[in-house]
Write a protein that holds these residues in place. Structure first.
Motif, PDB file in Angstrom:
ATOM      1  N   SER A 137      -7.696  21.859   9.182  1.00  0.00           N
ATOM      2  CA  SER A 137      -7.578  23.271   9.521  1.00  0.00           C
ATOM      3  C   SER A 137      -8.646  24.090   8.804  1.00  0.00           C
ATOM      4  O   SER A 137      -8.974  23.822   7.646  1.00  0.00           O
ATOM      5  CB  SER A 137      -6.193  23.782   9.126  1.00  0.00           C
ATOM      6  OG  SER A 137      -6.116  25.187   9.279  1.00  0.00           O
ATOM      7  N   LEU A 138      -9.174  25.097   9.480  1.00  0.00           N
ATOM      8  CA  LEU A 138     -10.183  25.962   8.873  1.00  0.00           C
ATOM      9  C   LEU A 138      -9.575  27.170   8.175  1.00  0.00           C
ATOM     10  O   LEU A 138     -10.285  27.957   7.566  1.00  0.00           O
ATOM     11  CB  LEU A 138     -11.167  26.446   9.947  1.00  0.00           C
ATOM     12  CG  LEU A 138     -12.114  25.382  10.485  1.00  0.00           C
ATOM     13  CD1 LEU A 138     -12.925  25.926  11.638  1.00  0.00           C
ATOM     14  CD2 LEU A 138     -13.019  24.876   9.385  1.00  0.00           C
ATOM     15  N   ASP A 139      -8.258  27.302   8.247  1.00  0.00           N
ATOM     16  CA  ASP A 139      -7.582  28.488   7.726  1.00  0.00           C
ATOM     17  C   ASP A 139      -6.904  28.183   6.386  1.00  0.00           C
ATOM     18  O   ASP A 139      -5.677  28.129   6.294  1.00  0.00           O
ATOM     19  CB  ASP A 139      -6.548  28.968   8.757  1.00  0.00           C
ATOM     20  CG  ASP A 139      -5.906  30.279   8.365  1.00  0.00           C
ATOM     21  OD1 ASP A 139      -6.590  31.097   7.730  1.00  0.00           O
ATOM     22  OD2 ASP A 139      -4.723  30.471   8.689  1.00  0.00           O
ATOM     23  N   THR A 140      -7.708  27.957   5.320  1.00  0.00           N
ATOM     24  CA  THR A 140      -7.115  27.712   4.008  1.00  0.00           C
ATOM     25  C   THR A 140      -7.167  28.992   3.186  1.00  0.00           C
ATOM     26  O   THR A 140      -8.004  29.858   3.415  1.00  0.00           O
ATOM     27  CB  THR A 140      -7.840  26.582   3.256  1.00  0.00           C
ATOM     28  OG1 THR A 140      -9.199  26.939   3.083  1.00  0.00           O
ATOM     29  CG2 THR A 140      -7.736  25.272   4.018  1.00  0.00           C
ATOM     30  N   GLN A 141      -6.246  29.088   2.227  1.00  0.00           N
ATOM     31  CA  GLN A 141      -6.158  30.293   1.413  1.00  0.00           C
ATOM     32  C   GLN A 141      -6.396  29.953  -0.062  1.00  0.00           C
ATOM     33  O   GLN A 141      -5.936  28.935  -0.554  1.00  0.00           O
ATOM     34  CB  GLN A 141      -4.768  30.922   1.553  1.00  0.00           C
ATOM     35  CG  GLN A 141      -4.449  31.339   2.966  1.00  0.00           C
ATOM     36  CD  GLN A 141      -2.987  31.731   3.120  1.00  0.00           C
ATOM     37  OE1 GLN A 141      -2.160  31.446   2.255  1.00  0.00           O
ATOM     38  NE2 GLN A 141      -2.682  32.359   4.230  1.00  0.00           N
ATOM     39  N   VAL A 142      -7.104  30.858  -0.750  1.00  0.00           N
ATOM     40  CA  VAL A 142      -7.346  30.709  -2.182  1.00  0.00           C
ATOM     41  C   VAL A 142      -6.126  31.247  -2.917  1.00  0.00           C
ATOM     42  O   VAL A 142      -5.716  32.387  -2.711  1.00  0.00           O
ATOM     43  CB  VAL A 142      -8.622  31.465  -2.614  1.00  0.00           C
ATOM     44  CG1 VAL A 142      -8.799  31.412  -4.115  1.00  0.00           C
ATOM     45  CG2 VAL A 142      -9.842  30.904  -1.903  1.00  0.00           C
ATOM     46  N   LYS A 143      -5.540  30.429  -3.779  1.00  0.00           N
ATOM     47  CA  LYS A 143      -4.372  30.838  -4.557  1.00  0.00           C
ATOM     48  C   LYS A 143      -4.730  31.233  -5.979  1.00  0.00           C
ATOM     49  O   LYS A 143      -4.044  32.030  -6.595  1.00  0.00           O
ATOM     50  CB  LYS A 143      -3.316  29.713  -4.594  1.00  0.00           C
ATOM     51  CG  LYS A 143      -2.643  29.493  -3.268  1.00  0.00           C
ATOM     52  CD  LYS A 143      -1.900  30.741  -2.872  1.00  0.00           C
ATOM     53  CE  LYS A 143      -1.220  30.598  -1.534  1.00  0.00           C
ATOM     54  NZ  LYS A 143      -0.635  31.837  -1.071  1.00  0.00           N
ATOM     55  N   ASP A 144      -5.824  30.642  -6.515  1.00  0.00           N
ATOM     56  CA  ASP A 144      -6.207  30.930  -7.887  1.00  0.00           C
ATOM     57  C   ASP A 144      -7.696  30.662  -8.049  1.00  0.00           C
ATOM     58  O   ASP A 144      -8.206  29.665  -7.547  1.00  0.00           O
ATOM     59  CB  ASP A 144      -5.408  30.028  -8.848  1.00  0.00           C
ATOM     60  CG  ASP A 144      -5.760  30.273 -10.307  1.00  0.00           C
ATOM     61  OD1 ASP A 144      -5.827  31.443 -10.712  1.00  0.00           O
ATOM     62  OD2 ASP A 144      -5.984  29.283 -11.018  1.00  0.00           O
ATOM     63  N   SER A 145      -8.391  31.567  -8.725  1.00  0.00           N
ATOM     64  CA  SER A 145      -9.816  31.387  -9.035  1.00  0.00           C
ATOM     65  C   SER A 145     -10.022  31.630 -10.517  1.00  0.00           C
ATOM     66  O   SER A 145      -9.489  32.582 -11.065  1.00  0.00           O
ATOM     67  CB  SER A 145     -10.681  32.387  -8.264  1.00  0.00           C
ATOM     68  OG  SER A 145     -10.685  32.087  -6.910  1.00  0.00           O
ATOM     69  N   ILE A 180     -17.147  28.282 -10.377  1.00  0.00           N
ATOM     70  CA  ILE A 180     -15.831  28.886 -10.157  1.00  0.00           C
ATOM     71  C   ILE A 180     -14.926  27.809  -9.578  1.00  0.00           C
ATOM     72  O   ILE A 180     -15.267  27.159  -8.590  1.00  0.00           O
ATOM     73  CB  ILE A 180     -15.906  30.072  -9.156  1.00  0.00           C
ATOM     74  CG1 ILE A 180     -16.848  31.158  -9.649  1.00  0.00           C
ATOM     75  CG2 ILE A 180     -14.519  30.621  -8.862  1.00  0.00           C
ATOM     76  CD1 ILE A 180     -16.358  31.907 -10.859  1.00  0.00           C
ATOM     77  N   ARG A 181     -13.794  27.615 -10.212  1.00  0.00           N
ATOM     78  CA  ARG A 181     -12.788  26.647  -9.745  1.00  0.00           C
ATOM     79  C   ARG A 181     -11.777  27.403  -8.909  1.00  0.00           C
ATOM     80  O   ARG A 181     -11.204  28.397  -9.362  1.00  0.00           O
ATOM     81  CB  ARG A 181     -12.119  26.000 -10.954  1.00  0.00           C
ATOM     82  CG  ARG A 181     -11.019  25.044 -10.617  1.00  0.00           C
ATOM     83  CD  ARG A 181     -10.389  24.542 -11.926  1.00  0.00           C
ATOM     84  NE  ARG A 181      -9.325  23.628 -11.682  1.00  0.00           N
ATOM     85  CZ  ARG A 181      -8.055  23.974 -11.475  1.00  0.00           C
ATOM     86  NH1 ARG A 181      -7.695  25.244 -11.505  1.00  0.00           N
ATOM     87  NH2 ARG A 181      -7.140  23.062 -11.246  1.00  0.00           N
ATOM     88  N   ARG A 182     -11.577  26.945  -7.684  1.00  0.00           N
ATOM     89  CA  ARG A 182     -10.622  27.619  -6.789  1.00  0.00           C
ATOM     90  C   ARG A 182      -9.530  26.635  -6.361  1.00  0.00           C
ATOM     91  O   ARG A 182      -9.814  25.560  -5.865  1.00  0.00           O
ATOM     92  CB  ARG A 182     -11.330  28.145  -5.550  1.00  0.00           C
ATOM     93  CG  ARG A 182     -12.410  29.159  -5.853  1.00  0.00           C
ATOM     94  CD  ARG A 182     -12.854  29.864  -4.571  1.00  0.00           C
ATOM     95  NE  ARG A 182     -14.058  30.623  -4.731  1.00  0.00           N
ATOM     96  CZ  ARG A 182     -14.157  31.819  -5.289  1.00  0.00           C
ATOM     97  NH1 ARG A 182     -13.088  32.393  -5.777  1.00  0.00           N
ATOM     98  NH2 ARG A 182     -15.312  32.435  -5.372  1.00  0.00           N
ATOM     99  N   ARG A 183      -8.274  27.038  -6.565  1.00  0.00           N
ATOM    100  CA  ARG A 183      -7.131  26.277  -6.060  1.00  0.00           C
ATOM    101  C   ARG A 183      -6.827  26.836  -4.680  1.00  0.00           C
ATOM    102  O   ARG A 183      -6.702  28.049  -4.498  1.00  0.00           O
ATOM    103  CB  ARG A 183      -5.901  26.437  -6.957  1.00  0.00           C
ATOM    104  CG  ARG A 183      -5.984  25.676  -8.242  1.00  0.00           C
ATOM    105  CD  ARG A 183      -5.994  24.164  -8.061  1.00  0.00           C
ATOM    106  NE  ARG A 183      -4.747  23.698  -7.476  1.00  0.00           N
ATOM    107  CZ  ARG A 183      -4.610  22.558  -6.814  1.00  0.00           C
ATOM    108  NH1 ARG A 183      -5.622  21.769  -6.623  1.00  0.00           N
ATOM    109  NH2 ARG A 183      -3.445  22.213  -6.322  1.00  0.00           N
ATOM    110  N   ARG A 184      -6.746  25.967  -3.709  1.00  0.00           N
ATOM    111  CA  ARG A 184      -6.525  26.382  -2.327  1.00  0.00           C
ATOM    112  C   ARG A 184      -5.275  25.712  -1.764  1.00  0.00           C
ATOM    113  O   ARG A 184      -4.863  24.652  -2.220  1.00  0.00           O
ATOM    114  CB  ARG A 184      -7.728  26.007  -1.457  1.00  0.00           C
ATOM    115  CG  ARG A 184      -9.005  26.723  -1.857  1.00  0.00           C
ATOM    116  CD  ARG A 184     -10.166  26.275  -0.991  1.00  0.00           C
ATOM    117  NE  ARG A 184     -11.377  26.960  -1.331  1.00  0.00           N
ATOM    118  CZ  ARG A 184     -11.833  28.057  -0.738  1.00  0.00           C
ATOM    119  NH1 ARG A 184     -11.163  28.606   0.241  1.00  0.00           N
ATOM    120  NH2 ARG A 184     -12.961  28.605  -1.118  1.00  0.00           N
ATOM    121  N   VAL A 185      -4.712  26.361  -0.734  1.00  0.00           N
ATOM    122  CA  VAL A 185      -3.563  25.810  -0.036  1.00  0.00           C
ATOM    123  C   VAL A 185      -3.788  25.987   1.464  1.00  0.00           C
ATOM    124  O   VAL A 185      -4.374  26.982   1.908  1.00  0.00           O
ATOM    125  CB  VAL A 185      -2.230  26.472  -0.493  1.00  0.00           C
ATOM    126  CG1 VAL A 185      -2.169  27.937  -0.098  1.00  0.00           C
ATOM    127  CG2 VAL A 185      -1.030  25.725   0.046  1.00  0.00           C
TER     128      VAL A 185
END
Length: 164
Positions: A8-16, A25-30
């Motif tokens: 899926s192309l629709d991921t969201q950043v939860k934490d940067s 920059i470390r990004r946690r995605r869901v």
């Protein structure tokens, strides 16, 4: 960013947050579609680098390939991951700041050897044995003499021969 699980192309950043040395920059995605969680890293890239191989072939610079070769040299060595990451970032910064879009594989190897020599002697010897294409035990001996600084002036040249 594409989800590595479902595509899926629709991921969201939860934490940067910045990495420890603030080089990325470390990004946690869901992924809202499958619920998969993953981490991405965003780094500054000053310029596109092209590596000129010994054969003359040109390939795009691959930071991950550099990291893998350094990790192989450091395998089972007591070196903290943060120091390894700083070493990799330092080599990449040096390459990008040279002002050239094309770099030779020899330049990369020399920078890595210099950095490994300061970090860990065993990793330095491991990397040098592959980079310089050692074929005989005496080449290891010459390199070890060079490291130990016992006064011998023998060194191994790029072709693998001994010189005084």
């Amino acid at each position: 960013m594409r989800c590595p699980y479902c595509g899926s192309l629709d991921t969201q950043v939860k934490d940067s947050r910045p990495t420890e040395d603030s080089s990325a920059i470390r990004r946690r995605r869901v992924c809202p579609d499958c619920g998969g969680r993953f981490t991405t890293f965003e780094r500054v890239q000053l310029r596109e680098l092209t590596v000129v191989k010994r054969s003359g072939r040109r390939t795009p610079f691959d930071r991950d390939k550099l990291a893998r070769s350094i990790e192989v040299a450091l395998r089972k060595r007591p070196v903290e991951p943060e120091r390894v990451e700083r070493l990799i970032n330092g080599v990449v910064r040096q390459l990008e700041s040279q002002g050239e879009g094309e770099i030779t594989s020899e330049e990369i190897g020399s920078l890595v050897m210099e950095a490994l020599k300061a970090l860990d002697d065993v990793a330095y010897v491991r990397f040098a044995s592959v980079y310089r294409n050692f074929t005989e035990a005496r080449e290891f001996s010459a390199l070890l003499d060079e490291i130990s600084g016992d006064g011998r002036e023998a060194a191994v040249d790029e072709a693998g021969g001994e010189r005084d």
